[in-house]
Design an enzyme around this catalytic site. Structure first.
Site, PDB file in Angstrom:
ATOM      1  CD  GLU A 145      -2.719   3.398  -5.226  1.00  0.00           C
ATOM      2  OE1 GLU A 145      -3.775   2.821  -5.548  1.00  0.00           O
ATOM      3  OE2 GLU A 145      -1.759   2.815  -4.732  1.00  0.00           O
ATOM      4  NE  ARG A 205      -4.280  -1.443   0.316  1.00  0.00           N
ATOM      5  CZ  ARG A 205      -4.470  -2.456  -0.517  1.00  0.00           C
ATOM      6  NH1 ARG A 205      -3.584  -2.717  -1.460  1.00  0.00           N
ATOM      7  NH2 ARG A 205      -5.554  -3.209  -0.430  1.00  0.00           N
ATOM      8  CG  HIS A 212      -3.015  -0.498  -6.818  1.00  0.00           C
ATOM      9  ND1 HIS A 212      -3.466   0.071  -5.664  1.00  0.00           N
ATOM     10  CD2 HIS A 212      -2.904  -1.833  -6.557  1.00  0.00           C
ATOM     11  CE1 HIS A 212      -3.632  -0.870  -4.733  1.00  0.00           C
ATOM     12  NE2 HIS A 212      -3.300  -2.045  -5.257  1.00  0.00           N
TER      13      HIS A 212
END
Ligand code: A2R
Length: 329
Positions: A270, A241, A288
């Site tokens: 993000e 993360r 991602h």
């Protein structure tokens, strides 16, 4: 310990997050689906409908099952969340309010491990720069410069040695790369050397692969001190993360040569990625995509559905999170 009993009564489910065909089409007409794609969308949910909702599919981490959201549903029994990380769900609140939480582990383990391994090699051997070099026609004038990085002379420190960490370590073992790891307690059945102290491990290796859950206990754990300990040959790969790495400290470390390079699949905010990172040459940046193949995302979507179906068929949920081990209604 099991979920609800089978009956002819309709079961109202909130489908929260982006529309997914496997979720949208995955339920019999015993279920009534209430889709809300975004956080602002959910604001339009009426109390009369909220009152009926007994289960919830969270189809992406662009929406949140925080305590404020969960508190709107007095009859909520189960939150079936997409993804192995569930830092966007308040699992402690759910536990305290007798709400089951499930995630989608295992079905994505090998896929994310592939991405971590690929990202490591792409970063060390400068795949992206080399691809740009060829496309620009420069190869016609001279060979691409030798890469400073190589997997051949590296020692990897895994930060996290759970399901995915171990799958990454297997790939490194097969490539004959020495591996050690840092977790809070030694992992069962893992023969690699365990470091209880992250800084000590960073001093002993030149490469970190980060694969721990997000949330407060890991927030910014890869900080300036860790980067300094890793040193000027240091490479950081983050497939966990964005919150786990101090992004500003990373930018400074990459700029100053405190570390050599980074491969990042995740970011603090993000999909916003700082311009400083986007213009750097010594980073490989992925949007991602750790689990983002059709085959794996389909398996994850199916598990979201199957957890809800199992629960409302009176069976134990398939993959409950640690905070809410299978329990009765
Ligand atoms: O610390 P331990 O002994 O519980 O080991 C777990 C480790 N871990 C931590 N290590 C250091 N400091 C912490 N505060 C900390 N919290 C957890 O992370 C374990 O070795 C690993 C988590 O493994 P699993 O629960 O099996 O998760 P999995 O499937 O490998 O996925 C890891 C993460 C997800 O949560 C997503 O955020 C990401 O990968 O995609």
């Amino acid at each position: 310990m099991v979920g609800g009993n089978i009956s002819s009564e309709k079961i109202d489910l909130l489908i929260y997050g982006p529309s997914k065909p496997i979720v949208d089409n995955g339920f019999s007409d015993q279920f009534v689906l209430h889709p809300f794609e975004t956080i602002p969308d959910l604001e339009r949910l009426t109390p009369a409908v909220a009152e009926k909702i007994r289960g919830m599919a969270v189809t992406y981490n662009s929406v949140r099952g925080d305590s404020k959201t969960l508190a709107r549903f007095p009859k909520m029994e189960i939150v079936s969340s997409f993804g192995v990380g569930y830092d966007h769900i308040d699992a402690a609140y759910a536990r305290d309010h007798n709400i089951m939480v499930t995630n989608t582990p295992d079905v994505l383990t090998e896929e994310v491990a592939d991405i971590a391994f690929g990202l490591l090699i792409a970063t060390l051997r400068e795949f992206i720069k080399a691809d740009r070099y060829l496309r620009s026609g420069l190869w016609l004038t001279q060979n691409f410069p030798l890469s400073v990085g190589s997997l051949r002379d590296r020692k990897v420190g895994m930060v996290g040695m759970g399901r995915i960490g171990q799958a990454i370590a297997r790939r490194l073992d097969a490539s004959r790369v020495p591996v050690v790891y840092h977790t809070r307690k030694p992992a069962d059945g893992v023969s690699h050397k365990h470091y209880p102290d992250l800084i000590e491990m960073a001093k002993a290796v030149d490469t970190l692969i980060v694969i721990v859950p997000g949330g407060p206990s890991t927030a910014k754990m890869i900080n300036a001190d860790v980067m300094k300990a890793l040193g000027p040959r240091g490479v950081i790969i983050n497939v966990a993360r964005g919150s786990v790495v101090d992004e500003q400290a990373l930018i400074s470390a990459l700029k100053s040569g405190t570390i050599l390079a980074a491969g990042l699949d995740v970011f603090e905010k993000e999909p916003n990625v700082p311009d400083e990172l986007r213009t750097m040459q010594n980073v490989v940046l992925l949007p991602h995509i750790g689990s983002a193949s059709v085959v794996t995302r389909n398996a994850m979507d199916q598990l979201v559905v199957d957890n809800l179906k199992a629960w409302f068929a009176g069976k134990p949920p398939l993959t409950p999170v640690a905070e809410t081990p299978a329990k009765s209604r």
